[in-house]
Motif scaffolding. Structure first.
Motif, PDB file in Angstrom:
ATOM      1  N   LYS A   6       0.830  -1.213   0.000  1.00  0.00           N
ATOM      2  CA  LYS A   6       0.000   0.000   0.000  1.00  0.00           C
ATOM      3  C   LYS A   6       0.859   1.256   0.000  1.00  0.00           C
ATOM      4  CE  LYS A   6      -3.977   1.961   2.405  1.00  0.00           C
ATOM      5  NZ  LYS A   6      -4.888   1.837   3.555  1.00  0.00           N
ATOM      6  N   HIS A   7       1.948   1.214   0.806  1.00  0.00           N
ATOM      7  CA  HIS A   7       2.867   2.372   0.875  1.00  0.00           C
ATOM      8  C   HIS A   7       3.544   2.599  -0.460  1.00  0.00           C
ATOM      9  CE1 HIS A   7       3.110   3.440   5.287  1.00  0.00           C
ATOM     10  NE2 HIS A   7       2.349   2.341   5.303  1.00  0.00           N
ATOM     11  N   ARG A  11       3.389   5.873  -2.988  1.00  0.00           N
ATOM     12  CA  ARG A  11       4.584   6.542  -3.546  1.00  0.00           C
ATOM     13  C   ARG A  11       4.486   6.652  -5.069  1.00  0.00           C
ATOM     14  NH1 ARG A  11       7.600   3.020   0.091  1.00  0.00           N
ATOM     15  NH2 ARG A  11       8.137   4.167   1.990  1.00  0.00           N
ATOM     16  N   ILE A  12       4.015   5.519  -5.662  1.00  0.00           N
ATOM     17  CA  ILE A  12       3.894   5.521  -7.128  1.00  0.00           C
ATOM     18  C   ILE A  12       2.891   6.577  -7.569  1.00  0.00           C
ATOM     19  CG2 ILE A  12       3.116   4.175  -9.119  1.00  0.00           C
ATOM     20  CD1 ILE A  12       4.254   1.707  -7.678  1.00  0.00           C
ATOM     21  N   ALA A  16       3.599   9.781  -9.803  1.00  0.00           N
ATOM     22  CA  ALA A  16       2.825   9.975 -11.035  1.00  0.00           C
ATOM     23  C   ALA A  16       2.174  11.351 -11.068  1.00  0.00           C
ATOM     24  CB  ALA A  16       1.766   8.872 -11.148  1.00  0.00           C
ATOM     25  N   VAL A  17       1.593  11.740  -9.900  1.00  0.00           N
ATOM     26  CA  VAL A  17       0.974  13.069  -9.824  1.00  0.00           C
ATOM     27  C   VAL A  17       2.012  14.168 -10.067  1.00  0.00           C
ATOM     28  CG1 VAL A  17      -0.172  14.726  -8.287  1.00  0.00           C
ATOM     29  CG2 VAL A  17      -0.918  12.330  -8.329  1.00  0.00           C
TER      30      VAL A  17
END
Length: 669
Positions: A6-7, A11-12, A16-17
């Protein structure tokens, strides 16, 4: 494990944002650059790769009236060395031959240049100075030296060119020829003289050409509709005559040196046209040498002293309040007005003398009485004469910095009871030497006052662009009757007045001496009282061709002589003398074939053929020398002549026999 995944997912998503936001920012920035700031960046890119270069126009020349070059533009070269440009093998191969060549031109040892060039290369100096202020000939010579002849990229030669203004006749009339430049200290345009006054004609118009930057910092011309060719400046033809200028300059210089004077000026003007044929302004430097410092003749307005007395005489004669024969008492050389004394330079005065004689002797007491007695009740009448003659206004010359005259008028704050009498002998008024000369020139020019001219025409090659005709300031300053009397008095000043030391029977002159006390309210030291000696007039007196003024400031009084006739007068006489003895004669010989009866009789009474047969020497006594020589040479005799004039004695007596080629000596009276 699920927590770790989940962490990682967070992060991904976060990365990406961030990447998405960066992408948006980049798109926004690109859009901004393309559409909002696009014009600015396109312009900036063009400026760095495409640029307008100025094509300087050639500045026009200034010529003298006789065609001599007074000012011209010539290229001036500076040569530097890019020590990193040549390859090692070329540098080592040519450094000694280059140094040998430089040593020959500049007079330093070859070893000096070898050391300097190697040091420059070691220090990676890309702008080492070889020489500056080179002529085109020297530049072309150095350009062909070993290594340099390989060019800029292989040989490292850097050539910088500028155009400099030169005066071929040197410092003579430098302030009148002048300059036109920007003061580097203030950024203000400065300039005086012809260069500045006629810059709109001389400078021409610069052109422009578009160039594109290419490899190695070079710029290639782009030929397009924006290219503008330069328009060269026109040539200016001045009124200066180099022959007269040289005479005036050296005559003034000699007198300034002899009297250790502070400064002085001389102007020679053509009477009818107002063309200034010579002007010299010399000031003393700290080392005692003299050079052109200020255009004193045009810029220095000061109390003229006795040369102003011509104003008195003209006004009095025009108003008919007195005549040249009117007698005045000099009162032992002292007259008083409001408790202040007016004195003659001659102790004891001149007794009772006529107005004309008082002027010739430059009597202050006579001239002051003549003015004060006749105008004290209406001083405006006298002052208005001065104004009508234009002495209260500048001449309106083209030059920058023309001195302003000061002529007081009743009602002014400065006007007092002593103003009128002091004006009568050249005080409480202020005029420039050029104004004084213009006034005297009007007398020489039969009453027509003309404006001084320094330029006669503007030319483009042989085509006249503009002509400067004689400009009349006042068509008639006084009546013919007044003019006739004034001319006679001015001529008598030289014949039997204060200028009698200048008199010469060989050529006639007319004029007026002046000796003015300057700074008479000053204290001891640099600002102490001193004298300004002057002489102004014209020559020849009967048919004036030139007018001239000479002013010498602060002659050394230890020489016990500071009067205008002694200090300034000799300069005037020297100029007049040299012009009329050294100038080539242009007189035409009329009726060359006409015979003079007396000469014909003197020659014909000798029967040449009879003398040839009898071989008898004729009696030559009393015969003109040239006739006697012709006669004897026709008898196949050889003649030696001693003296000039008529035959006084002959070495072979009349009636004696002679042989062919006999030598006869004639002594002439």
């Amino acid at each position: 494990m699920a927590v770790d995944d989940k962490h990682i997912s967070y992060r991904i998503y976060l990365v990406a944002v961030f990447i998405f936001l960066m992408a948006i920012a980049i798109v926004v920035k690109l859009t901004n650059i393309q559409w909002v700031e696009g014009d600015y960046y396109r312009k900036l890119a063009k400026q760095r790769t495409v640029r307008n270069f100025v094509i300087p126009a050639n500045k026009g020349n200034i010529y003298s009236a006789d065609g001599s070059l007074l000012a011209t533009s010539i290229p001036n070269y500076e040569i530097r060395f890019d020590s990193k440009a040549p390859k090692e093998e070329n540098f080592e191969k040519y450094v000694k031959p280059l140094s040998d060549s430089l040593a020959i031109v500049f007079g330093r040892p070859s070893g000096y240049y070898q050391n300097e060039l190697r040091k420059a290369r070691q220090n990676k100096n890309r702008y080492y100075l070889i020489a500056r202020n080179l002529s085109y000939t020297d530049y072309m010579r150095i350009k062909g030296f070993p290594l340099f002849n390989l060019g800029a990229f292989k040989g490292g030669i850097i050539i910088e060119q500028e155009t400099v203004r030169k005066h071929p006749i040197g410092k003579i009339a430098e302030r009148t020829i002048g300059y036109d430049r920007i003061d580097p200290a203030t950024g203000v345009e400065v300039g005086k003289g012809i260069e500045w006054a006629f810059k709109s004609y001389l400078n021409g118009k610069d052109g422009k050409i578009l160039k594109q930057k290419i490899a190695k910092g070079q710029w290639k011309p782009i030929r397009d509709v924006n290219e503008v060719d330069p328009i060269d400046g026109y040539d200016v033809i001045s009124t200066i005559d180099v022959f007269i200028q040289d005479i005036a300059h050296h005559a003034l210089l000699k007198q300034l040196q002899d009297y250790e004077a502070d400064h002085g000026c001389v102007v020679v003007m053509e009477t009818e046209t107002g063309y200034v044929k010579a002007i010299s302004n010399l000031g003393r430097a700290e080392d005692g040498t003299y050079y052109e410092t200020t255009n004193y003749a045009v810029a220095e307005s000061h109390e003229p002293g006795s040369t102003f007395k011509l104003v008195d005489l003209m006004a009095i004669l025009e108003d008919k309040v007195a005549d040249t024969s009117t007698v005045f008492d000099s009162h032992n050389g002292v007259v008083k007005y409001y408790g202040r004394s007016v004195r003659d330079s001659h102790n004891g005065g001149y007794g009772k003398v006529s107005l004309a004689r008082g002027f010739e002797l430059s009597s202050n007491t006579v001239m002051v009485q003549a003015v004060y007695d006749n105008y004290k009740s209406n001083p405006s009448k006298f002052v208005n004469h001065i104004r009508n003659w234009g002495l209260d206004k500048t001449l309106g010359l083209h030059f920058k910095g023309e001195g302003r005259p000061v002529i007081p008028h009743p009602g002014d704050k400065s006007w007092s009871g002593t103003t009128l009498p002091w004006m009568a002998f050249g005080y409480n008024v202020s005029v420039t030497p050029m104004q004084t000369l213009t006034f005297y020139n009007s007398v020489a020019n039969n009453g027509v006052m003309v404006k001084p001219q320094f330029v006669s025409e503007i030319k483009e090659w042989n085509k006249t662009i503009k002509k400067f005709d004689t400009e009349i300031i006042n068509p008639k300053v006084c009546s013919e009757e007044t003019l006739k009397k004034i001319k006679a008095v001015l001529q008598n000043v030289v014949k039997k007045g204060t200028g009698s030391k200048l008199y010469s029977k060989d050529f006639s002159m007319a004029g007026k001496t002046g000796t003015a006390q300057m700074n008479y309210g000053g204290k001891e030291g640099k600002s102490a009282l001193y004298y300004a000696s002057s002489f102004v007039g014209y020559f020849p007196a009967d048919h004036p061709k030139y007018s001239c003024i000479v002013v010498v400031h602060k002659p050394n009084t230890s020489k016990n002589n500071y009067f205008g006739a002694d200090v300034a007068g000799p300069v005037f006489k020297r100029i007049a003398q040299k012009i009329f003895t050294d100038a080539p004669s242009t007189n035409k010989i009329k009726r060359l074939d006409s015979k003079i009866p007396k000469q014909e009789y003197s020659y014909d009474k000798f029967d040449i053929e009879s003398n040839k047969k009898t071989k008898l020497i004729p009696n030559l006594k009393g015969m003109p020398g040239m006739d006697a020589i012709a006669l004897l040479e026709n008898l196949d005799l050889k003649v030696k002549v001693i003296g000039i004039g008529k035959v006084k004695k002959q070495s072979v007596q009349p009636g004696q026999r002679f042989n062919k080629n006999t030598i006869i000596v004639l002594e002439l009276s």
